[in-house]
Write a protein that holds these residues in place. Structure first.
Motif, mmCIF file in Angstrom:
data_model
loop_
_atom_site.group_PDB
_atom_site.id
_atom_site.type_symbol
_atom_site.label_atom_id
_atom_site.label_comp_id
_atom_site.label_asym_id
_atom_site.label_seq_id
_atom_site.Cartn_x
_atom_site.Cartn_y
_atom_site.Cartn_z
ATOM 1 N N PHE A 1 66.047 73.496 7.651
ATOM 2 C CA PHE A 1 66.779 73.225 8.888
ATOM 3 C C PHE A 1 65.854 73.349 10.100
ATOM 4 C CE2 PHE A 1 68.779 75.239 12.556
ATOM 5 C CZ PHE A 1 69.706 74.278 12.924
ATOM 6 N N ALA A 2 65.126 74.472 10.165
ATOM 7 C CA ALA A 2 64.241 74.691 11.310
ATOM 8 C C ALA A 2 63.128 73.654 11.347
ATOM 9 C CB ALA A 2 63.651 76.099 11.248
ATOM 10 N N PHE A 3 62.608 73.277 10.179
ATOM 11 C CA PHE A 3 61.533 72.288 10.100
ATOM 12 C C PHE A 3 61.999 70.935 10.640
ATOM 13 C CE2 PHE A 3 58.989 69.139 7.775
ATOM 14 C CZ PHE A 3 57.705 69.609 8.037
ATOM 15 N N ALA A 4 63.160 70.475 10.156
ATOM 16 C CA ALA A 4 63.668 69.170 10.578
ATOM 17 C C ALA A 4 64.076 69.182 12.059
ATOM 18 C CB ALA A 4 64.854 68.768 9.710
ATOM 19 N N THR B 1 63.684 55.088 14.841
ATOM 20 C CA THR B 1 65.110 55.140 14.495
ATOM 21 C C THR B 1 65.317 55.742 13.111
ATOM 22 O OG1 THR B 1 65.504 53.171 15.850
ATOM 23 C CG2 THR B 1 67.206 53.778 14.245
ATOM 24 N N THR B 2 64.486 55.297 12.159
ATOM 25 C CA THR B 2 64.613 55.820 10.796
ATOM 26 C C THR B 2 64.304 57.313 10.756
ATOM 27 O OG1 THR B 2 64.000 53.678 9.870
ATOM 28 C CG2 THR B 2 63.789 55.604 8.433
ATOM 29 N N ALA B 3 63.209 57.725 11.396
ATOM 30 C CA ALA B 3 62.826 59.136 11.396
ATOM 31 C C ALA B 3 63.910 59.995 12.034
ATOM 32 C CB ALA B 3 61.500 59.317 12.126
ATOM 33 N N GLY C 1 67.110 59.322 12.304
ATOM 34 C CA GLY C 1 68.295 59.361 11.449
ATOM 35 C C GLY C 1 68.108 60.265 10.247
ATOM 36 N N VAL C 2 66.920 60.206 9.633
ATOM 37 C CA VAL C 2 66.651 61.054 8.458
ATOM 38 C C VAL C 2 66.673 62.530 8.841
ATOM 39 C CG1 VAL C 2 64.866 61.708 6.793
ATOM 40 C CG2 VAL C 2 65.388 59.300 7.172
ATOM 41 N N LEU C 3 65.989 62.862 9.911
ATOM 42 C CA LEU C 3 65.927 64.273 10.319
ATOM 43 C C LEU C 3 67.299 64.794 10.739
ATOM 44 C CD1 LEU C 3 62.556 64.244 12.304
ATOM 45 C CD2 LEU C 3 62.971 65.143 10.011
ATOM 46 N N THR C 4 68.059 63.963 11.440
ATOM 47 C CA THR C 4 69.414 64.382 11.832
ATOM 48 C C THR C 4 70.283 64.628 10.607
ATOM 49 O OG1 THR C 4 69.239 63.094 13.878
ATOM 50 C CG2 THR C 4 71.445 63.733 13.163
ATOM 51 N N ALA C 5 70.171 63.762 9.618
ATOM 52 C CA ALA C 5 70.951 63.945 8.386
ATOM 53 C C ALA C 5 70.537 65.218 7.658
ATOM 54 C CB ALA C 5 70.776 62.723 7.479
ATOM 55 N N LEU D 1 57.482 65.434 4.516
ATOM 56 C CA LEU D 1 57.618 66.809 4.029
ATOM 57 C C LEU D 1 59.075 67.280 4.114
ATOM 58 C CD1 LEU D 1 54.430 68.477 5.563
ATOM 59 C CD2 LEU D 1 54.817 67.764 3.201
ATOM 60 N N ALA D 2 59.790 66.846 5.118
ATOM 61 C CA ALA D 2 61.207 67.220 5.229
ATOM 62 C C ALA D 2 61.998 66.660 4.050
ATOM 63 C CB ALA D 2 61.780 66.708 6.548
ATOM 64 N N GLY D 3 61.690 65.410 3.657
ATOM 65 C CA GLY D 3 62.357 64.857 2.489
ATOM 66 C C GLY D 3 62.035 65.632 1.229
ATOM 67 N N ALA D 4 60.761 66.065 1.086
ATOM 68 C CA ALA D 4 60.387 66.875 -0.075
ATOM 69 C C ALA D 4 61.106 68.220 -0.054
ATOM 70 C CB ALA D 4 58.871 67.079 -0.096
ATOM 71 N N ALA D 5 61.254 68.794 1.137
ATOM 72 C CA ALA D 5 61.963 70.075 1.243
ATOM 73 C C ALA D 5 63.425 69.941 0.839
ATOM 74 C CB ALA D 5 61.847 70.616 2.666
ATOM 75 N N VAL D 6 64.034 68.807 1.169
ATOM 76 C CA VAL D 6 65.422 68.575 0.750
ATOM 77 C C VAL D 6 65.508 68.509 -0.766
ATOM 78 C CG1 VAL D 6 67.299 66.895 0.782
ATOM 79 C CG2 VAL D 6 66.090 67.437 2.889
#
Length: 425
Positions: free
Chosen positions: A117-120, A57-59, A61-65, A139-144
Motif C-alpha cells: 500500500f505504502a509503495f503504490a 494513465t495506465t500507471a 490506474g494500476v497504482l490506484t487499483a 515492482l508494485a505488480g510483483a508485490a501484489v
C-alpha cells in the motif's frame, strides 16, 4: 548516561512486541515508502525493458487499483482476526489467544499488505504525463502477486489451525519443547557434591513492589547476583503464581553482603497473565481448558475432548519420564549452589491433566474409557516412582464411574479402557 532497563522490563517489552499486531505491519509501511523512493531513484537507469514501459494513465490506474486492493485485503484479514477471537473465546480457550497473536505468518501478511500500500501510494505522486515510474509500477505488480500468494497460504493455515485438534498439537509441542529445554538447563546447572544449600533461616526477605503473575525468571542474572554476594537466593513462588504487592518473592540465605532488592526483583518478570516461555504447565492448562470447554453442556462434544486427551497423554509421557524433585538447586560455574527454584512434581502435572476432565466428563462414556486407557498406558510405560499417583487417579476415576453409572451394564461399558473413547477397545 541513562539507567539501563531491568531484565524484567526488557522481558515485558519483548512479550509486547511478540504479541503486537501493529509493530511489524508499521515497519512494512515504512519500508514500502522507502522502497518507493529507491525505485524512483533507480528509474533513470535503462530498466525495465522497453516492452514494460507504461503510459501515465495506465500507471495511475494500476497504482490506484493496488492501493484500493491492499486496503480491502487488510480489512479482510482483520475480519478473519475477529472470527478467530470469537472462535477461541467461544469453543476453545481464551488462553490460546496469546499464542495466536504471535503467529509470524499473520504479521508477515499484514506487513506485506501495508508495505505494498505504502509503495503504490508513494509512487502515485510521481506519475506525470512526461515522467512515469516504470520500474516502480512493475515492482508494485510483483508485490501484489506476492501478497496474493501469502494470502492463500494464510487462509490455508487459518482454516486448518482453527481446528481444536490442530491447536492441541501445537500447544502440546510448545509445552514439550519448553519442558525439555528447561529440564536440560537444570541438569546442566546442578551443584557439585559438598555444596549444600544453607539450612539456617533467611538473613533477608525481598518483597515485590508491584503485583502480577510471575511470567519468567532471569536465571543467569539471579545466579550472578547471588555469586557477587556469596549467598543463596531462594525463590518462594512458582512461575504462574499471582503475587500481590508486598509479597515475599525471594529469601536470601548466608552471604558476605546483602544484594540490592531492586536488582533481584528486576530479574523476575511480572505480567497480567501466564506465558509459556518458562511455564510448560501453562501449555497443559490450555489443553485442559479446550477439553473441558468441549464437555460443557453448551458444546457437548466429547469426541473433541478425546482428541485433546491424546495430546495430553503425549505431554504426560514426556513429563513422567523426567525426574521431578519439585525443588531445583542451580549452581554457578564454580559448582556452588546459588539459586533455589520451586517447581512442580509429577503429582501436580497429573492432577492438572486429569482432575477437571474427570469431573466434567464423568457422565460421558467416551471420556471415562479414554481416561482409563491413558492412565493404564502411563502406568505401563513410566518408571515405578510415578505409579502411586497414577493408581490414585485410577481409583478416583473408578469412584466417579460408580457414582455416575448406577446401572451395572452401563457401568461395565464405562469401565473399559479404550484409546478412541468408543470403538477402539
Amino acid at each position: 548516561m541513562g539507567v539501563r532497563p531491568s531484565w524484567a522490563a526488557r522481558f515485558r517489552w519483548r512479550q509486547y512486541v511478540k504479541a503486537s499486531l501493529w509493530i511489524v505491519p508499521m515497519l512494512g509501511l515504512v519500508l514500502g515508502a522507502l522502497l518507493a523512493e529507491a525505485a524512483l531513484a533507480a528509474d533513470s537507469a535503462d530498466w525495465p525493458p522497453s516492452g514494460w514501459h507504461y503510459s501515465a494513465t495506465t500507471a495511475s490506474g494500476v497504482l490506484t487499483a493496488i492501493v484500493g486492493a491492499m486496503v480491502a485485503l487488510l480489512g479482510f484479514v482483520v475480519t478473519i482476526g475477529v472470527l478467530v477471537v470469537q472462535q477461541a473465546t467461544g469453543t476453545l480457550s481464551p488462553r490460546y489467544m496469546r499464542l495466536w497473536y504471535r503467529d509470524r505468518l499473520q504479521k508477515a501478511v499484514l506487513a506485506t499488505f501495508t508495505g505494498t500500500f505504502a509503495f503504490a501510494f508513494s509512487l502515485l505522486r510521481s506519475v506525470e504525463s512526461s515522467s512515469v515510474p516504470d520500474l516502480g509500477v512493475t515492482l508494485a505488480g510483483a508485490a501484489v502477486a506476492v501478497s496474493l500468494v501469502l494470502l492463500l497460504v494464510y487462509l490455508n493455515r487459518f482454516t486448518h489451525r482453527l481446528r481444536p485438534v490442530a491447536i492441541a498439537e501445537l500447544v502440546a509441542h510448545l509445552g514439550e519443547t519448553v519442558f525439555t529445554e528447561g529440564a536440560a538447563a537444570i541438569r546442566g546447572a546442578a551443584p557439585r557434591e559438598g555444596g549444600p544449600v544453607p539450612s539456617d533461616g533467611p538473613v533477608m526477605r525481598i518483597r515485590t513492589e508491584r503485583g502480577g503473575v510471575i511470567q519468567a525468571f532471569d536465571v543467569p542474572g539471579l545466579v550472578a547476583e547471588a555469586g557477587r554476594h556469596d549467598c543463596v537466593l531462594v525463590v518462594t513462588r512458582l512461575i504462574g503464581d499471582f503475587v500481590p504487592p508486598g509479597t515475599v518473592l525471594v529469601e536470601v540465605h548466608g552471604g558476605t553482603s546483602r544484594p540490592d532488592p531492586r536488582r533481584v526483583t528486576g530479574s523476575v518478570a511480572l505480567g497480567a497473565e501466564r506465558t509459556i516461555e518458562q511455564d510448560p504447565a501453562f501449555a497443559l492448562r490450555v489443553l485442559v481448558d479446550i477439553a473441558i470447554r468441549a464437555l460443557s453442556p453448551a458444546v457437548n462434544d466429547p469426541t473433541t475432548a478425546v482428541q485433546v486427551i491424546n495430546y495430553i497423554e503425549w505431554f504426560l509421557h514426556t513429563v513422567g519420564g523426567t525426574r521431578l524433585p519439585g525443588r531445583y538447586v542451580l549452581a554457578d560455574r564454580g559448582g556452588d549452589a546459588r539459586l533455589v527454584l520451586p517447581g512442580r512434581d509429577w503429582d501436580d502435572y497429573l492432577q492438572l491433566a486429569v482432575c477437571e476432565i474427570r469431573d466434567y466428563g464423568s457422565s460421558s462414556v467416551q471420556i471415562c474409557r479414554r481416561l482409563r486407557a491413558m492412565l493404564d498406558g502411563l502406568l505401563d510405560t513410566l518408571p515405578p516412582p510415578q505409579h502411586s499417583a497414577l493408581r490414585t487417579e485410577l481409583r478416583l476415576l473408578q469412584e466417579s464411574i460408580e457414582r455416575e453409572f448406577t446401572d451395572p451394564a452401563r457401568r461395565a461399558i464405562a469401565e473399559q479402557a479404550d484409546h478412541q473413547g468408543i470403538g477402539g477397545r
